[in-house]
Design a protein around this motif. Structure first.
Motif, short mmCIF file in Angstrom:
data_model
loop_
_atom_site.label_atom_id
_atom_site.label_comp_id
_atom_site.label_asym_id
_atom_site.label_seq_id
_atom_site.Cartn_x
_atom_site.Cartn_y
_atom_site.Cartn_z
N ARG A 431 31.78 35.34 44.09
CA ARG A 431 32.17 34.29 45.02
C ARG A 431 33.70 34.14 45.08
O ARG A 431 34.42 34.61 44.19
CB ARG A 431 31.53 32.96 44.62
N THR A 432 34.16 33.47 46.12
CA THR A 432 35.59 33.17 46.23
C THR A 432 35.99 32.19 45.15
O THR A 432 35.35 31.15 44.98
CB THR A 432 35.90 32.57 47.61
N VAL A 433 37.03 32.52 44.42
CA VAL A 433 37.55 31.63 43.38
C VAL A 433 38.99 31.27 43.71
O VAL A 433 39.82 32.16 43.99
CB VAL A 433 37.47 32.27 41.98
N VAL A 434 39.27 29.98 43.70
CA VAL A 434 40.63 29.47 43.89
C VAL A 434 41.07 28.88 42.55
O VAL A 434 40.46 27.94 42.04
CB VAL A 434 40.68 28.40 44.99
N HIS A 458 41.38 42.17 39.96
CA HIS A 458 40.51 41.02 40.16
C HIS A 458 40.69 40.46 41.57
O HIS A 458 41.71 40.69 42.23
CB HIS A 458 40.80 39.94 39.12
N ASP A 459 39.70 39.71 42.00
CA ASP A 459 39.71 39.11 43.33
C ASP A 459 39.85 37.60 43.17
O ASP A 459 38.87 36.89 42.93
CB ASP A 459 38.40 39.46 44.05
N ILE A 460 41.05 37.08 43.31
CA ILE A 460 41.29 35.66 43.06
C ILE A 460 42.48 35.18 43.88
O ILE A 460 43.49 35.89 44.04
CB ILE A 460 41.53 35.38 41.55
N LEU A 525 45.15 33.85 53.58
CA LEU A 525 44.85 34.41 52.26
C LEU A 525 43.35 34.44 51.98
O LEU A 525 42.86 35.28 51.22
CB LEU A 525 45.58 33.61 51.18
N LYS A 526 42.62 33.51 52.58
CA LYS A 526 41.17 33.46 52.39
C LYS A 526 40.51 34.74 52.87
O LYS A 526 39.52 35.21 52.28
CB LYS A 526 40.61 32.26 53.15
N ASP A 527 41.03 35.32 53.94
CA ASP A 527 40.42 36.50 54.54
C ASP A 527 40.81 37.79 53.82
O ASP A 527 40.34 38.86 54.19
CB ASP A 527 40.83 36.59 56.01
N MET A 528 41.65 37.69 52.80
CA MET A 528 42.08 38.87 52.05
C MET A 528 41.28 39.00 50.76
O MET A 528 40.53 38.11 50.36
CB MET A 528 43.57 38.77 51.71
N THR A 529 41.41 40.12 50.09
CA THR A 529 40.81 40.33 48.78
C THR A 529 41.90 40.74 47.79
O THR A 529 43.04 41.01 48.18
CB THR A 529 39.73 41.43 48.82
N GLY A 530 41.54 40.79 46.51
CA GLY A 530 42.51 41.12 45.48
C GLY A 530 43.25 39.89 45.00
O GLY A 530 42.86 38.74 45.26
N VAL A 531 44.35 40.11 44.31
CA VAL A 531 45.16 39.01 43.78
C VAL A 531 46.15 38.57 44.84
O VAL A 531 46.96 39.36 45.31
CB VAL A 531 45.91 39.43 42.50
N ARG A 532 46.08 37.31 45.23
CA ARG A 532 47.05 36.77 46.16
C ARG A 532 47.47 35.39 45.67
O ARG A 532 46.70 34.70 44.99
CB ARG A 532 46.55 36.73 47.59
N VAL A 533 48.68 35.00 46.02
CA VAL A 533 49.29 33.79 45.45
C VAL A 533 49.84 32.91 46.56
O VAL A 533 50.56 33.38 47.44
CB VAL A 533 50.41 34.15 44.45
#
Length: 610
Positions: A431-434, A458-460, A525-533
């Motif tokens: 799932r999407t984790v914020v 990771h996808d976060i 950023l929600k529509d992306m995957t991987g590590v984003r900040v």
């Protein structure tokens, strides 16, 4: 004129907070280096030392975390400096790695670790008893019960540590840190310069061949410190009677008040331990032989109780020892609780109960301050992600996003875990984790989490809540601030540069009070995957007033056209807003002029302050 805590004014008496008394004790010992990571209930110790440092003759630093703080202090004591390192009890978990080795290596210049424990979880995630760390590593322990003892033990602990080259634990609790009492000062000599470093790898480099004899030397130090404990004025036996009470730390104050209230002081023999480890076995043995029954009064774990049980068994004493079978292992004691247990042991009835009734007070749930920028970030996150995302939280003001209507804290482990544990949650659930983390916590233990997330793909989505200070513990500086209470930070670290340097390519910086841009960045950023900040950057309003000397030029008010839908209250939960006469209203004294409510409801307006 020098601050009173720094003056060489023996005989002067001041009314001090327990934490301020510790500062004075360190000054009287000749402290030369102080390091810390702030954390309630210890924060006033480093905050005071920081505030008066321009006048002091010591080096002070807010380190990025407790491990680093203890390592800096450890290097300083090896360089001949008298050092003190302060933190709250859970900080010792972070510092445990260097702590265990420092006990082997020793502290030539003297080194005292202040561990401020928190029975009752007043400001903490657990109630751990750090006297156990002292037993694990091999450290002497001082436990003050008054402001005067806090000062004296800080001084004597540092001097004892230097005498035996032994790191020492000053174990306080919230009650001791935050009490106030009269403190009579001793001399405050000029600390001079550190003695310098003596090169001796066999004593200072713990490779296996050297560590084995280091352990032997540690045991020899503890044996010598036991002799000190036997003769310490902080360990006393008083009174008479076959009913004995053994107590340490703040529990000594509970016992004293309980006996005074009950008028039973002349019927008991009391063993009081302020220098509680190593155990003064001979003194304790004489005490045990003089009584038939012993009540051990200590907050949290049965540390002293177990020591006395072992001693009684070793010497085949026929004695009844009570402790955690009649007193709890959790929360703080009360005088009434201790008095009732003593009364029962002496065949007395319990304390008469009060028949008076008090009205129910209104609840006051934990809430973000009025004008806190985190509210804007959380509101935007709920709008964009709702319940579809799992929210990983962290230690700090931002944990206050827990309750409705924001509801942006689903789980929490420790400092920095929002990123690491959030990565694990995303991997396990898909799932999407914020993950939310503050700027100070990011520098404390978020950098490694980011590096790990990038390395392991990771996808976060990591949201760094940068309010330009360490807000929850009292506005202490961190590496990212540009201004502090005593001046500018000459070397501020930029969070965006740091995360890009760790390999994150998708980074956005927004002002959370600009909801349109904040939500647009989150959607992207929600529509992306991987590590984003996403970096939500806006100063804490209290810090803005205190350090930047700025007050928001506007306040909000509710127009007459308000329909009473209360979206502004129900969606933001801002403490500056309230209901009045079927409509929303704004308290102009509390309002910080963030104008977030204007972006939620068209019936909120702005006007110039004053």
């Amino acid at each position: 004129m020098a601050n009173p805590l720094l003056g060489d004014t023996p005989g002067v008496t001041q009314l001090l907070l327990g934490n301020e008394a510790i500062v004075r004790g360190a000054v009287e010992a000749g402290i030369q280096v102080v390091t810390c990571y702030p954390g309630t209930p210890s924060s006033e110790v480093p905050d005071t030392l920081y505030r008066i440092s321009p006048e002091g003759k010591y080096y002070f630093e807010y380190s990025v975390n407790e491990k680093v703080a203890l390592e800096v202090a450890g290097g300083a004591t090896l360089g001949g400096a008298m050092a003190m390192c302060t933190m709250k009890h859970v900080g010792v978990n972070v510092a445990a790695d260097p702590l265990m080795t420092l006990c082997y290596v020793g502290a030539p210049g003297g080194l005292m670790l202040l561990s401020a424990d928190d029975p009752g979880c007043h400001s903490s995630q657990n109630e751990q008893d750090n006297r156990i760390y002292a037993r694990l590593g091999g450290m002497p322990v001082f436990e003050p019960a008054s402001a005067q003892e806090a000062k004296d033990m800080a001084r004597d602990g540092l001097l004892l540590s230097k005498k035996h080259s032994a790191p020492l634990l000053l174990r306080t609790t919230t009650r001791v840190n935050h009490l106030r009492g009269a403190v009579t000062f001793g001399p405050a000599p000029d600390p001079g310069k550190p003695a310098g470093f003596t090169r001796n790898p066999s004593h200072n480099v713990p490779i296996p061949a050297f560590s084995r004899p280091m352990h032997v030397r540690l045991m020899e130090r503890m044996a010598a410190l036991q002799e000190e404990s036997e003769n310490s004025p902080y360990n006393t036996v008083s009174g008479s009677g076959k009913y004995g009470i053994a107590c340490s730390g703040i529990s000594r104050a509970y016992v004293a008040d309980a006996l005074d209230n009950a008028g039973l002081a002349d019927q008991v023999t009391i063993l009081e331990l302020g220098f509680s480890h190593p155990l003064p076995e001979n003194k304790c043995l004489d005490f045990l032989k003089s009584v038939d029954t012993v009540l051990v009064v200590e907050e949290l774990e049965p540390v002293l109780e177990n020591d006395l049980r072992v001693l009684a068994q070793k010497h085949k004493l026929d004695i009844e020892i009570k402790g955690k079978d009649v007193l709890p292992r959790n929360d703080e004691f009360t005088v009434t609780m201790v008095e009732n247990v003593i009364r029962e042991g002496l065949g007395q009835g319990p304390v008469p109960t009060c028949e008076c009734s008090l009205p129910d007070l209104p609840g006051r749930p934990p809430n973000l301050c009025a004008g806190c920028p985190h509210r804007g970030t959380y509101f935007a996150a709920r709008k964009v992600f709702g319940d579809d995302a799992i929210y990983s939280s962290d230690i700090g003001c931002y944990t206050l996003g827990l309750l409705p209507p924001l509801q942006t804290a689903d789980f929490l482990l420790c400092m920095g875990s929002s990123i690491s544990a959030g990565s694990g949650m995303a991997k396990a659930t898909g799932r999407t984790v914020v993950g939310f983390i503050g700027d100070s916590t990011f520098f404390h233990s978020g950098l490694t989490g980011v590096a790990n997330a990038v390395f392991n793909s990771h996808d976060i989505l990591i949201i760094v809540l940068d309010n330009r200070t360490t807000a929850m513990t009292g506005h202490q500086p961190n590496p990212g601030v540009d201004k502090t209470v005593i001046g500018d930070n000459d070397h501020p670290l930029d969070i965006e540069t740091a995360v890009r340097g760790l390999g994150v390519t998708e980074v956005r910086t927004v002002n959370p009070f600009n909801q349109k841009k904040t939500m647009a960045a989150m959607e992207e950023l929600k529509d992306m995957t991987g590590v984003r900040v996403l970096i939500a950057k806006e100063p804490c309003p209290l810090y803005t007033r205190r350090v930047y000397k700025k007050v928001a030029p506007q306040v909000a008010y509710v127009a007459e056209s308000c329909t009473g839908r209360f979206d502004c209250l129900d969606k933001l939960a801002c403490p500056a807003m309230y209901k009045e006469g079927g409509k929303a209203a704004v308290n102009p004294i509390l309002c910080n002029g963030c104008m977030l409510c204007l972006q939620v409801c068209g019936h909120i307006k702005a006007k110039k302050r004053g």
